[in-house]
Write an enzyme that holds these catalytic residues in place. Structure first.
Site, PDB file in Angstrom:
ATOM      1  N   GLU A 151       0.853  -1.197   0.000  1.00 55.15           N
ATOM      2  CA  GLU A 151       0.000   0.000   0.000  1.00 55.15           C
ATOM      3  C   GLU A 151       0.884   1.241   0.000  1.00 55.15           C
ATOM      4  OE1 GLU A 151       1.297   0.916   3.989  1.00 55.15           O
ATOM      5  OE2 GLU A 151       0.014   2.184   2.754  1.00 55.15           O
ATOM      6  N   CYS A 263       5.491   4.620   9.286  1.00 57.59           N
ATOM      7  CA  CYS A 263       6.123   3.962   8.127  1.00 57.59           C
ATOM      8  C   CYS A 263       7.569   4.350   7.871  1.00 57.59           C
ATOM      9  CB  CYS A 263       5.267   4.224   6.895  1.00 57.59           C
ATOM     10  SG  CYS A 263       3.665   3.464   7.041  1.00 57.59           S
TER      11      CYS A 263
END
Ligand code: UDX
Length: 438
Positions: A151, A263
């Site tokens: 993603e 992230c």
């Protein structure tokens, strides 16, 4: 199609809800009972703009449901996504794949029909093949294909990023798996979104390379900002000037206190570890990690300097603590370094954040919390903007000056033009705007 999404965190929940909005029938499998009760009631347990509306609509239209029973959910599923967390392992920064491998094992044990198993979680190169091995070891008769489908969702704009992606990356091992993936993403065809089909390792590498490159781009402009502060020059103008080169592009060139989030910090560390493990050291990204980590404390130094070298006995108003606007996520937020260091240097902190307060209260001790910028500024000896929430973009600077006991105004996100700040009688400290005495 019937889709099962295992894990209803930031990635799994957004992906599951958006797939159901595509028209697929989606079951999100979530083991956390508290989260499950909320989700079934149509409540979103995270802050993501627009997600609540999509969640309620798709539950009401019967395309989206939630379960804690993986075995029942995967019966007759056309596709099973693994979207469980892969946090950075404490100590060495490796991606912790415990949840991924536990899920693979459970899938191996419970799978009863042909399906495609798709890893949406960010996993190091080689993990998808390991997932395939685990499932096959648990159930040699299991008929499944493994797919890597990373993603590229940004928190705060995750729905937009899902519905209008620049591209979809699909790592497959067969034409059948490719066909299933094209059917899943068919609704994106109307926008002619490129669906790039690769092998498994390439797809896994694209994810890490993308995040590491973006983290590097941010760190690059942050270091250019440091240079501008010494040599003169305006880093925002420099960013614009280089960004007009289409080979560089203008995005992710906003200098600030350093990147945070769920992230960039973990993915850069994981990439460094992968490079070391395979004898292909990622020296640039090793430097990015070190420079970014040091930058957060450097911001504390900037604040101390703006306060005359000491904050002992001073009250500092902090606007914004989340790692970026439009999220409640505090993971690796610069405020988690800056605020404790200011307190250790003798400061008292009054902070406000439109969404992050609840999460931040669990992580930051000794902070007084208020609801808005003016309450924070009232009686404070300095004001610092750490996160560029819209709520802080249109402040009445003259009123801020009146509320502060001094004129110290530190803008770590370069929100305010220097002339507006000085016109309000405030003394501005910002990022990357060197002024050489004429
Ligand atoms: C990132 C990637 O953008 C996304 O593609 C990936 O799927 C997940 O990680 P996210 O971490 O949600 O998304 O937020 P992002 O908007 O990328 O910002 C990450 C950090 O970089 C934030 O701390 C932000 O403040 C900082 N940042 C971003 C800058 O300092 N300058 C910039 O120009 C952009």
């Amino acid at each position: 199609m019937k889709i099962v999404m295992i894990g209803a965190g930031y990635v799994g929940l957004v992906s599951g809800v958006c797939f159901s909005d595509f028209g697929h029938h989606v079951i999100c499998v979530e083991k956390d009972q508290t989260k499950l009760v909320k989700l079934r009631a149509g409540e979103v347990p995270i802050f993501e703009p627009g997600l609540d509306v999509l969640l309620k609509r798709n539950i009401n239209e019967g395309r989206l449901e939630f379960s804690d029973d993986l075995a029942t959910s995967i019966v007759d599923a056309d596709a099973v996504f693994i979207a469980v967390g892969t946090p950075a392992r404490r100590g060495d920064g490796f991606a912790d794949l415990t949840y991924v491998y536990e899920t693979a094992k459970e899938l191996g044990e419970k799978l009863t029909n042909d399906t495609v198993i798709i890893t949406k979680s960010t996993v190091p190169v080689g993990t998808n093949r390991e997932i395939k091995r685990i499932i096959t070891a648990c159930n040699p008769k299991a008929a499944f294909e493994i797919v890597s489908n990373p993603e590229f969702l940004r928190e705060g704009s995750a729905i937009e990023d899902f519905m209008r992606p620049d591209r979809v990356i699909v790592g497959v091992g067969s034409a059948e798996a490719e066909s299933v993936m094209r059917n899943i993403y068919r609704p994106l065809n109307i926008r002619e979104t490129p669906i790039m089909v690769t092998d498994l390792e390439t797809a896994e590498t694209i994810k890490y390379a993308a995040n590491a490159f973006l983290a590097m781009k941010i760190t690059f402009i942050n270091e250019i900002a440091d240079l501008c502060e010494k040599t003169g020059g305006d880093v925002q103008q420099v960013a614009k000037g280089i960004g007009l080169d289409t080979r560089i592009g203008g995005k992710f060139l906003h200098a600030g206190p350093g990147y945070g989030g769920s992230c960039f910090p973990k993915d850069t560390l994981a990439l460094v570890q992968t490079g070391q493990r395979y004898g292909a050291p990622q020296r640039i990204i090793e430097t990015v990690v070190a420079v970014n980590d040091a930058r957060k404390s450097a911001m504390t130094g900037k604040i101390l300097a703006a306060c005359g070298g000491s904050v002992k006995g001073k009250r500092i108003a902090v606007l914004g603590v989340t790692f970026k606007p439009n999220t409640d996520d505090m993971r690796d937020a610069p405020s988690l370094v800056i605020i404790p260091e200011l307190i250790a240097a003798g400061a008292s902190i009054t902070a406000c954040d439109p969404e992050g307060g609840d999460e931040a209260r669990k992580l930051l001790d000794g902070v007084d919390w208020v609801d808005d910028a003016y309450s924070a500024a009232d009686g404070a000896d300095a004001l610092v903007i750490i996160t560029e929430w819209n709520a802080f973009r249109g402040l009445d600077l003259a009123r801020i000056r009146q509320l502060l006991t001094t004129s110290v105004f530190i803008d770590l996100r370069n929100i305010y033009p220097p002339e507006e700040v000085s016109a309000a009688g405030l003394t501005l400290t910002n990022v990357g705007k060197g002024t050489i005495e004429s």
